[in-house]
Design an enzyme around this catalytic site. Structure first.
Site, short mmCIF file in Angstrom:
data_model
loop_
_atom_site.label_atom_id
_atom_site.label_comp_id
_atom_site.label_asym_id
_atom_site.label_seq_id
_atom_site.Cartn_x
_atom_site.Cartn_y
_atom_site.Cartn_z
N ASP A 295 0.84 -1.20 0.00
CA ASP A 295 0.00 0.00 0.00
C ASP A 295 0.87 1.26 0.00
OD1 ASP A 295 0.89 -0.09 2.60
OD2 ASP A 295 -1.10 0.03 3.53
N GLU B 163 9.25 -3.76 10.60
CA GLU B 163 9.63 -2.46 10.04
C GLU B 163 10.14 -1.52 11.14
OE1 GLU B 163 6.89 -0.65 7.29
OE2 GLU B 163 8.04 1.21 7.23
O1 KIV Z 1 3.56 -1.03 1.65
C1 KIV Z 1 4.73 -1.46 1.61
O2 KIV Z 1 5.44 -1.29 0.60
C2 KIV Z 1 5.25 -2.18 2.75
C3 KIV Z 1 6.69 -2.52 2.77
C4 KIV Z 1 7.51 -1.31 2.89
C5 KIV Z 1 7.02 -3.54 3.77
O3 KIV Z 1 4.52 -2.45 3.65
#
Ligand code: KIV
Length: 266
Positions: free
Chosen positions: A49, A183
């Site tokens: 997202d 994260e």
């Molecule tokens: O939305 C995304 O790209 C993510 C990654 C950064 C893990 O959640």
């Protein structure tokens, strides 16, 4: 049609941890990018997202809709022959009760040829993770900095509450998650979580001891304008290359040197 037997599966993803094989994951939001990543042998492709910020130009991940995620995931699903493709469940699809979560994730699997979903949360989302898993929908959890929670967290900050992080990761595993994104977690905490779990951890800003690493592909390729987080290693400067190529085209058009005789029909 891709041959499903050549695809990296959810059990194969988990087995990579047992085999001590590190897992590379990148985001993709369209057909040509997904095809390039797949051809390069990336094991996991995430339709994140983050698309809300990287592609749509919003300042958070909150605005992107389920229909928009499906529209882009369908392009990615059509391109990929080998990688495991995971699609983010957009805000607030995982907070409306598990029936709605199954309906949203079910649409993703039915309409995109992708194989799994990712959702933000650990202990607080254990019921949803369990319901999706029981419905045959593989779930990657996402613990630590959770960008959909940006307003509640008061910004994008490193998450340091070791006990909470471990509780979240273990709750997600017990609920049936096949993998977990960590994260913005200090490396030492990420290492402890990684050794406490049987399922693979995929780190982003979580140090080298995770079972795999994920980056936003625009960051990796040097395509991002503005702020780039400390944990990003830009492997290319495509923004510079694009500026150079486009300026050269502009100059050639202005000077009348494009197209040449060879580039013209007679
Ligand atoms: O939305 C995304 O790209 C993510 C990654 C950064 C893990 O959640």
């Amino acid at each position: 049609m891709s041959n499903q037997s050549q695809r990296i599966t959810v059990p194969a993803f988990r087995a990579m941890k047992q085999a001590g094989r590190k897992i590379s994951v990148l985001t993709a939001y369209d057909f040509p990018t997904a095809r390039l990543l797949d051809e390069a042998g990336i094991e996991g492709i995430l339709v994140g997202d983050s698309m809300s910020m990287v592609v749509q130009g919003h300042s958070t991940t909150l605005p992107v809709t389920l229909d928009e995620m499906i529209y882009h995931a369908e392009m990615v699903g059509r391109a990929v022959q080998q990688a495991l493709v995971i699609v983010d469940m957009p805000f607030p699809t995982t907070h409306l009760g598990h029936h709605q979560a199954i309906a949203a994730a079910g649409r993703i699997l039915k309409e995109t040829r992708c194989q799994a979903v990712k959702l933000e949360g650990g202990a607080a989302q254990a019921e949803v993770i369990a319901a999706l898993t029981a419905a045959g929908i593989p779930v990657m959890a996402h613990v630590g900095l959770r960008p959909q929670n940006v307003h509640q967290m008061g910004g994008y900050r490193v998450q340091r509450d070791e006990q909470q992080l471990l509780t979240d990761a273990q709750a997600a595993e017990q609920a049936g998650a096949f993998s977990i994104v960590l994260e913005c977690v200090p490396a030492a905490i990420a290492a402890k979580i990684t050794s406490a779990l049987a399922i693979p951890t995929i780190g982003i800003g979580a140090g080298p001891d995770c079972d795999g690493q994920v980056l936003v592909v625009h960051d990796l390729l040097g395509l991002t304008s503005g702020y780039v987080p400390k944990f990003v290693r830009p492997y290319a400067d495509l923004k510079g290359l694009v500026h150079q190529a486009v300026s050269q085209f502009r100059d050639d058009v202005r000077q009348g040197t494009f197209p040449s005789v060879d580039e013209t029909f007679r």
